[in-house]
Design an enzyme around this catalytic site. Structure first.
Site, PDB file in Angstrom:
ATOM      1  N   HIS A 189      54.382  17.320  10.301  1.00  0.00           N
ATOM      2  CA  HIS A 189      54.752  16.481  11.551  1.00  0.00           C
ATOM      3  C   HIS A 189      54.651  17.467  12.757  1.00  0.00           C
ATOM      4  O   HIS A 189      55.529  18.355  12.447  1.00  0.00           O
ATOM      5  CB  HIS A 189      55.967  15.674  11.455  1.00  0.00           C
ATOM      6  N   CYS A 190      53.813  17.513  13.545  1.00  0.00           N
ATOM      7  CA  CYS A 190      53.942  18.371  14.712  1.00  0.00           C
ATOM      8  C   CYS A 190      54.710  17.929  15.903  1.00  0.00           C
ATOM      9  O   CYS A 190      54.298  17.036  16.510  1.00  0.00           O
ATOM     10  CB  CYS A 190      52.478  18.665  15.045  1.00  0.00           C
ATOM     11  N   GLY A 191      55.734  18.701  16.147  1.00  0.00           N
ATOM     12  CA  GLY A 191      56.642  18.234  17.301  1.00  0.00           C
ATOM     13  C   GLY A 191      55.888  18.381  18.680  1.00  0.00           C
ATOM     14  O   GLY A 191      56.025  17.710  19.554  1.00  0.00           O
ATOM     15  N   ASN A 194      53.991  15.525  18.927  1.00  0.00           N
ATOM     16  CA  ASN A 194      54.643  14.182  18.801  1.00  0.00           C
ATOM     17  C   ASN A 194      53.866  13.285  17.861  1.00  0.00           C
ATOM     18  O   ASN A 194      53.819  12.066  18.122  1.00  0.00           O
ATOM     19  CB  ASN A 194      54.901  13.326  20.061  1.00  0.00           C
TER      20      ASN A 194
END
Length: 392
Positions: A189-191, A194
């Site tokens: 999951h890439c912040g 998002n």
């Protein structure tokens, strides 16, 4: 000279902070001050801040801070997306303001005013494409197709049900706790996006990393050429050698040229250093993910393989220890067994030595097939769509 040294120190401190924050957990920095700075920036400073808030303002304020942390770190939110837009916009603004006045110049033509804007626009487009594309959501309608596309290897993946979605869990998928959905071929999951990086949008994510590395490289070289052009146009070398009597050699001219550049073009130099540092970090990150793509592995699976190999190693050591204990007991009981040579016993391999555990990745089907799977994911192929229609 004080201002120049202040700028140099500022650049070095910025570089150390950025590298420590982004790369402090890399194995190469283990046990170094980079790792300690990373721990302070990511955990220590926040822990001290929480204690300070709790001691000064009470538990209610601390609970409010924890609520903000939950929203920022454990739920989908656009904060880092906004930060990205601000960083790339502000950086381009300062580049345009400080460098466009010298373009066209001695080494750069006027077209770079427009190619730079086009490069940034393409980068933002790739960012939006990665952020808002479907990463490969697994649902009741397509779960059977994903199970067919990614068979269980019965090593790190076995047939089971997602406890949250209540549907069969295909191999290589994972339920993202932040997005609250199952994602096929889940990577991470890439912040910044998002969004999850999965089966459908890994290609966009890789293009994003590569393109932004090229933007940073382009910006670094272009600013360097702007500064080199100013040196030629203002005849700085001639002035230093003729009027100031400095010897025309690299070792004698370099300190004076650097001093002149820091005094006259400090903004351009800071931008060049900033772009160079970010470019190197992006190159490392792209190289890591390119290696994963070439071997048809995901970030999520690297941790699974590490856990599996460690478990296999401990299991093998336990079996070897049990066998060694059994042999020693049998040796004590056998009184007539002839004694072996001391030299043979000295050179004999210990049964407790580590045995190499080979990672059997059944999804690695060769370089070209692995690359094709990223560029053209299974869900985008005609066969996947036809199977989906038949399942209905």
């Amino acid at each position: 000279m004080g201002v120049e040294w202040l700028l140099v120190c500022h650049g070095l401190v910025t570089a150390v902070v950025v590298v420590s924050f982004l790369c402090g957990r890399w194995p190469i920095f283990e046990g170094t001050f980079i790792q300690r700075i990373h721990h302070f920036l990511t955990f220590g400073a926040y822990d001290y801040f929480l204690r300070f808030v709790g001691a000064v303002f009470g538990h209610k304020c601390m609970d409010a801070v924890l609520s903000v942390e939950y929203y920022c770190c454990d739920r989908p939110n656009p904060l880092l997306q906004i930060v990205y837009i601000v960083i790339i916009s502000v950086t381009y603004y300062f580049v345009a303001k400080s460098c466009f006045a010298y373009i066209p110049g001695y080494y750069l033509s006027g077209i770079h005013r427009y190619t730079s804007l086009l490069a940034v626009a393409v980068g933002i487009l790739l960012f939006l494409l990665t952020s808002f594309s479907d990463p490969g959501t697994v649902n009741a309608e397509n779960v059977s197709n994903y199970i067919s596309a990614y068979p269980y290897d019965n090593i790190i993946y076995s047939e089971k049900e997602c406890s949250t979605c209540k549907i069969p869990k295909p191999a290589r998928s994972k339920h993202c706790s932040i997005c609250d959905r199952c994602v096929a071929r889940f990577d991470h999951h890439c912040g910044w996006m998002n969004n999850c990086i999965g089966e459908k949008n890994t290609r966009y994510f890789m293009a994003f990393l590569l393109w932004h590395f090229l933007i940073c490289l382009y910006g670094t070289v272009a600013i360097g050429l702007v500064l080199a052009g100013r040196l030629r146009e203002l005849r700085v070398v001639d002035i230093l050698t003729v009027y100031y009597g400095i010897e025309n050699s690299f070792l004698d001219l370099a300190p004076n040229i650097v001093q002149w550049l820091l005094g006259s073009y400090n903004t351009q130099i800071l931008l060049m250093v900033f772009l160079a540092i970010i470019g190197m970090l992006l190159a490392g990150f792209f190289g890591y993910h390119a290696k994963l793509c070439i071997t048809n592995t995901t970030t999520n699976e690297t941790f699974k393989w590490q856990d599996y190999i460690e478990w296999q190693r401990k299991l093998r050591e336990a079996k070897v220890s049990a066998e060694a204990l059994k042999q020693s007991i049998d040796g004590i009981r056998s009184e007539k067994q002839p004694s072996s040579s001391k030299w043979r016993a000295f050179f004999k391999k210990s049964p407790l030595e580590d045995v190499v555990i080979v990672k059997n990745n059944v999804y690695d089907k060769g370089f070209f097939h692995n690359i094709l799977e990223v560029i053209s994911p299974f869900s985008a192929r005609w066969s996947f769509t036809q199977n989906k229609l038949k399942s209905r």
